[in-house]
Design a protein around this motif. Structure first.
Motif, short mmCIF file in Angstrom:
data_model
loop_
_atom_site.label_atom_id
_atom_site.label_comp_id
_atom_site.label_asym_id
_atom_site.label_seq_id
_atom_site.Cartn_x
_atom_site.Cartn_y
_atom_site.Cartn_z
N GLU A 155 0.82 -1.21 0.00
CA GLU A 155 0.00 0.00 0.00
C GLU A 155 0.86 1.25 0.00
N PRO A 239 -9.42 -2.75 -1.25
CA PRO A 239 -9.83 -4.16 -1.19
C PRO A 239 -11.33 -4.34 -1.46
N THR A 240 -11.64 -5.05 -2.50
CA THR A 240 -13.03 -5.34 -2.84
C THR A 240 -13.09 -6.61 -3.67
N GLU A 241 -14.28 -7.17 -3.80
CA GLU A 241 -14.48 -8.39 -4.58
C GLU A 241 -15.15 -8.05 -5.92
N PRO A 244 -9.40 -6.46 -6.21
CA PRO A 244 -9.19 -5.13 -5.64
C PRO A 244 -9.04 -4.06 -6.72
#
Length: 352
Positions: A155, A239-241, A244
């Protein structure tokens, strides 16, 4: 017959034998020697000598003289190069005679304390040829004991100790002096070395392996502002589905509402994540501004705490960037030549 007649006859017979014997010539020892000397000496035929055939003279072989610094560039670890691409460096016989000449009398590195590290650049018409470059840092002390790591997986940028990445500055021993002890050589050439072996990568996790591939030689100059300290861009991974969102945001040029809507239109972000995403970006912007402010303060404090001698040493540091010499058997590197080293070192003072 009268007595005595037989005796007289026998005596007469012995006289006749004696007389006949005395008629043969008597040869003395001296005469025998003379006769032997008169006999011709037999001369034996000389022994026939066998001819010794000389082997045909072979043409003398000539070998290229081994140069003291011939393998110098090969000994320097190519920082930040992907492990699976390292073999590409052996596809060509790169010529760094310009680097060797720089250490000769009259060269830019002659008689100076030098620290070397290597990087690679992509070249060729197809852009798949890996071309090595060598950076020489003329400095009275090691330029840094840190390595920068800035990968997409992280990050934020990380500044790590070299030893954590199994790297260090080690003395270079010329070919003709490999049997000598390092202490007696008093070497003025130091190279960036890495003892991490490719075979051992299997025991490391993926992120650790990637750290090696995103390494950058780090240098901190307290008298020159880092362009990143003035940067208004933040890189982040949200962060995601199902996957990312990886992107960069410029807080001076980009408008957050519009930026978020574009991601939703591109189906990289769902509508119900809009508010959470905007808060995430705002926090990253605050972190970026805070990092810039802290970096400027750190640089200011470093300058104020330095002695005049230390300041003079930093001001005397020079960077030289070497590209391989063009040969008929290697790709052309002239079109690639650039003074830029990396974001920490900036530009070289001279490109060779």
């Amino acid at each position: 017959m009268k007595k005595g007649t037989k005796r007289k006859a026998a005596q007469a017979t012995r006289k006749d034998e004696t007389a006949s014997t005395s008629t043969e010539p008597v040869t003395t020892i001296e005469e025998q020697h003379q006769q032997q000397n008169k006999e011709p000496t037999k001369i034996g035929r000389p022994t026939k000598r066998s001819r010794v055939l000389k082997p045909p003279e072979s043409e003398p072989e000539f070998f290229d003289e081994q140069r003291e610094l011939e393998d110098l560039w090969k000994q320097v670890f190519p920082v930040g190069t992907e492990w699976e691409l390292l073999d590409l460096l052996s596809e060509y016989k790169w010529n760094f005679s310009n680097l060797e000449d720089a250490f000769e009398e009259g060269g830019v590195l002659h008689g100076k304390k030098v620290y070397l590290f290597s990087c690679t650049e992509l070249g060729g018409k197809s852009g798949v040829i890996l071309i090595p470059t060598v950076v020489a840092v003329v400095s009275p002390f090691p330029p840094s004991d840190k390595i920068g790591v800035n990968s997409v997986q992280r990050e934020k940028e990380a500044i790590l100790d070299m030893k954590r990445m199994k790297m260090d500055w080690v003395p270079y021993i010329p070919l003709g002096k490999r049997g000598s002890s390092v202490e007696r050589l008093k070497s003025q050439i130091f190279i960036l070395s890495c003892v991490q072996r490719r075979a051992g990568l299997k025991q490391l996790d993926e992120y650790r392996v990637k750290d090696f591939e995103y390494c950058l030689p780090y240098f901190y100059h307290p008298f020159k502002d880092d362009e990143t300290e003035q940067s208004t861009i933040v890189n982040f991974m949200y962060p995601t589905e199902p996957k990312p969102v990886v992107c960069e945001f410029d807080w001076e040029l980009d408008e957050l509402e519009e930026f978020t809507d574009d991601l939703i239109k591109a189906e990289e972000l769902s509508e119900d994540q809009k508010d959470a995403f905007k808060e995430f970006v705002k926090e990253k912007v605050r972190e970026g501004k805070r990092a810039n402010r802290e970096a400027r303060e750190k640089r200011k404090n470093a300058r104020e705490s330095m002695s005049e001698e230390q300041k003079a040493a930093f001001e005397s540091i020079k960077f030289y960037k070497f590209y391989p010499v063009n040969t008929p058997s290697t790709p052309d590197s002239e079109c690639l030549k650039s003074p830029f080293i990396n974001r920490y070192y900036g530009k070289a003072h001279q490109v060779l």
